[in-house]
Scaffold this active site. Sequence first.
Site, short mmCIF file in Angstrom:
data_model
loop_
_atom_site.label_atom_id
_atom_site.label_comp_id
_atom_site.label_asym_id
_atom_site.label_seq_id
_atom_site.Cartn_x
_atom_site.Cartn_y
_atom_site.Cartn_z
N CYS A 185 31.88 -46.54 -2.67
CA CYS A 185 30.47 -46.18 -2.43
C CYS A 185 29.89 -45.81 -3.79
CB CYS A 185 30.39 -45.02 -1.45
SG CYS A 185 28.69 -44.43 -1.19
N HIS B 214 30.43 -57.72 0.24
CA HIS B 214 28.96 -57.87 0.20
C HIS B 214 28.56 -59.32 0.40
CE1 HIS B 214 27.78 -53.81 -1.10
NE2 HIS B 214 29.02 -53.77 -1.58
N GLU C 146 23.77 -51.84 5.60
CA GLU C 146 25.15 -51.49 5.22
C GLU C 146 26.13 -51.62 6.39
OE1 GLU C 146 26.27 -48.15 2.95
OE2 GLU C 146 24.38 -48.05 1.83
N CYS D 108 21.81 -48.67 -1.85
CA CYS D 108 23.24 -48.98 -1.76
C CYS D 108 23.73 -49.32 -3.16
CB CYS D 108 23.46 -50.16 -0.81
SG CYS D 108 25.19 -50.66 -0.67
N GLY E 70 25.90 -52.30 -3.35
CA GLY E 70 25.00 -53.42 -3.01
C GLY E 70 24.16 -53.83 -4.20
N1 LIG Z 1 28.66 -49.14 3.82
C1 LIG Z 1 29.57 -49.41 2.69
C2 LIG Z 1 30.08 -48.08 2.09
C3 LIG Z 1 28.97 -47.32 1.37
C4 LIG Z 1 28.36 -48.12 0.26
C5 LIG Z 1 27.00 -47.64 -0.26
N2 LIG Z 1 26.45 -46.48 0.36
C6 LIG Z 1 27.02 -47.53 -1.79
O1 LIG Z 1 26.29 -46.71 -2.34
O2 LIG Z 1 27.77 -48.35 -2.42
C7 LIG Z 1 30.77 -50.22 3.23
O3 LIG Z 1 31.10 -50.11 4.42
O4 LIG Z 1 31.37 -50.95 2.41
#
Ligand SMILES: N[C@H](CCC[C@H](N)C(=O)O)C(=O)O
Length: 297
Positions: free
Chosen positions: A75, A173, A222, A231, A234
């Site tokens: 994250c 992603h 997400e 994100c 992301g």
């Molecule tokens: N939902 C993402 C985890 C959090 C990623 C995001 N909040 C960031 O800042 O990179 C996943 O399941 O891979």
Amino acid sequence: MKWPFTKMHGAGNDFVVLDGVSNRIELTTEIARAIAHRQFGVGCDQILLVDTPTHPEADFRYRIFNSDGSEVEHCGNGARCFVKFVHEKGLSRRNPLRAEIATGLLTLQMQDDGEVRVEMGQTRFDVQSLPFDTSYLPTQTHGQDTLYGLTLTPAASPQQTVWLSVLSISNPHAVQVVEDVSNAPVAAIGPLIESHPRFARRVNAGFMQVLDRHHIRLRVYERGAGETLACGTGACAAVASGIRQGLLDSPVRVDTRGGRLTIEWNGNQLQMTGPATTVFEGTLDIKHLLSSQPVFE
Ligand SMILES: N[C@H](CCC[C@H](N)C(=O)O)C(=O)O
């Protein structure tokens, strides 16, 4: 069982941060979902758990749980809050800090201007790293990148094919280029991509608008959390994909709904710089937290 917590956000992506070094914390899927619940709990996109490391060169282990309770690999926005939390709690004064995630080590540097710079770790473009089943999918080549045509059937809308660039920033992603993020069908097709059966571990679905070669707007639906205001992984995925498609040049400013990030990529290491904000402190009473839950979703 009472756990102190700190509520934080990185560009509007919000977190409940727990100190698993000073406290005995056993975070189950049920407890994670209850903490993250916007009405029954504190409410957050992810829970971040600071833990003792297993890697000899790491200062701490960095564990991440989505609001649906799933534990995930990385994250980016959380990494910036992680180092701010560790310093604010006096768990370490080291700067930069080395944080252990499933795929290796992150380097987290608090900057004098209050922003945080993160070496984001590995980036992989092989579809097995997500994983993503590309069998019988049409492809298009854009620059160095391969886009995969995925046909979706949103409710009450005609069937449509989206062209996805797929990559792993330790977490999976799928990024598509859109004309204007403001009216991108994030709510309609984000969930269809996120839980598409071809992504065996689901996927984070990015919608990127290119403003110029050093500037994009980004929205992300997400995995395990729905659309967030920002994100970090992301943003890294969108920039690496845009550079490979010949649309962007490093560094890239990424405007998200919740704030601005700067992503640099030289084809090897990804760096992300952005804000980390502490909002409030509190104490979780786990027994009370689990005593009331939604009757149905
Ligand atoms: N939902 C993402 C985890 C959090 C990623 C995001 N909040 C960031 O800042 O990179 C996943 O399941 O891979």
